[in-house]
Design an enzyme around this catalytic site. Structure first.
Site, short mmCIF file in Angstrom:
data_model
loop_
_atom_site.label_atom_id
_atom_site.label_comp_id
_atom_site.label_asym_id
_atom_site.label_seq_id
_atom_site.Cartn_x
_atom_site.Cartn_y
_atom_site.Cartn_z
N GLY A 1 41.79 -143.32 23.25
CA GLY A 1 40.49 -143.61 22.68
C GLY A 1 39.33 -143.06 23.49
O GLY A 1 39.41 -141.98 24.08
N HIS A 2 38.26 -143.85 23.55
CA HIS A 2 36.98 -143.40 24.11
C HIS A 2 37.05 -143.19 25.62
O HIS A 2 36.46 -142.24 26.14
CB HIS A 2 35.90 -144.42 23.76
CG HIS A 2 34.52 -144.01 24.11
ND1 HIS A 2 33.90 -142.90 23.56
CD2 HIS A 2 33.60 -144.56 24.97
CE1 HIS A 2 32.68 -142.78 24.04
NE2 HIS A 2 32.47 -143.77 24.90
N PHE A 3 37.71 -144.08 26.32
CA PHE A 3 37.81 -143.98 27.78
C PHE A 3 39.18 -143.42 28.15
O PHE A 3 40.06 -144.11 28.67
CB PHE A 3 37.55 -145.34 28.42
CG PHE A 3 36.10 -145.73 28.41
CD1 PHE A 3 35.20 -145.11 29.26
CD2 PHE A 3 35.63 -146.69 27.53
CE1 PHE A 3 33.86 -145.45 29.24
CE2 PHE A 3 34.29 -147.04 27.51
CZ PHE A 3 33.40 -146.41 28.37
#
Length: 295
Positions: A265-267
């Site tokens: 995901g985002h991180f």
């Protein structure tokens, strides 16, 4: 500096700017710029993975991490102002030409660095560091853009959801096939940063200023076309904040861009730090970047 990560604080324009630094002082510089709502803490495992070959510097932006978080009366909390501090810090450290790693909020700062001093950036590494309209995932961004356009009690409540533990944890865990790989230390650290007294107002101001980042996209894209700057994208394929189309879009202006979409995901560093470090070492290794002393 060799042998570990140093945790330092510089005084920049009267403000404390915390930064992590590692690697040989004469090695090619690599500047890591973090996103919201984290800090240089997000690079805690990446820094030692690269410090044998690069002089790595990762600052905390004003209002984040261990850097100062003055009130709105004492600091404007615009992305231009965050860039001003970053420029002053790099000048103080005598870092004039460097590769930059940009993630989330780090991207508009990196793009401003590029536009102000195109000769200073030798390469870009982007991990959910957006520069194209295609990158925005509407479900996440709509309430924030609505608040930025019409700030007030009716729109602010939805924007403030970004400061809640539920949403901060969502940013770290959404799109991750095995959430047990995400250390709770990461999102808890981010929550501590957000919870500092008065910091919610500072962060709301950055939300209101976010439109200025979209305004500079055309200039940044033109700079990409003119310079053909080397670019590596290591991006979460399941990112629901900046979707993978944001990574693919770089190839429109930089046909030689190297783009890797990772199953996360985002991180992405929370789950794929070894893979990302490997891509960075291969990418930067091909560029034969100049060491600090050779500038």
């Amino acid at each position: 500096m060799v042998g570990g990560t140093h945790h330092r604080t510089a005084t920049v324009d009267g403000l404390d700017v915390f930064y992590r630094e590692a690697g040989p002082p004469d090695a090619p510089p690599l500047v890591l710029l973090h996103g919201f709502p984290t800090s240089s803490h997000m690079f805690r495992e990446l820094i030692p993975a690269l410090a044998d070959q690069y002089h790595v510097v990762a600052p905390d932006h004003i209002g984040f991490g261990y850097s100062s978080a003055p009130s709105l009366a004492d600091f404007p909390y615009t992305f231009d102002a965050l860039t001003d501090v970053t420029v002053s810090l790099l000048d103080q450290l005598d870092i004039r030409r460097y590769a930059v790693y940009m993630q989330d909020y780090g991207a508009p700062i990196a793009l401003r660095l590029l536009l102000r001093r195109p000769e200073s950036i030798s390469a870009i590494i982007t991990q959910s560091g957006n520069a194209y309209q295609e990158g925005f995932v509407e479900a996440f961004w709509k309430p924030l853009f609505t608040y930025a356009k019409e700030p007030g009690p009716k729109t602010e409540a939805a924007a403030r959801q970004a400061f809640t533990e539920k949403m901060v944890r969502w940013q770290y865990e959404t799109g991750v096939p095995d959430v047990s790989l995400v250390s709770p230390d990461a999102w808890r650290h981010a929550m501590e940063v957000l919870a500092r007294p008065g910091n919610d107002e500072n962060q709301l101001q950055l939300f209101r200023d976010y439109k200025t980042n979209l305004d500079i996209y055309p200039q940044a894209q033109e700079c990409f076309r003119q310079t053909q700057l080397p670019l590596l994208a290591v991006w979460g394929a399941n990112d629901e904040i900046f979707g993978p189309d944001g990574a693919r879009a770089f190839a429109r202006d930089l046909p030689d861009a190297e783009i890797h979409l990772l199953d996360t995901g985002h991180f992405a560093l929370e789950t794929h730090v070894d893979e990302i470090a490997g891509h960075i070492r291969e990418f930067l290794g091909r560029l034969q970047l100049q060491p600090m002393m050779a500038r």
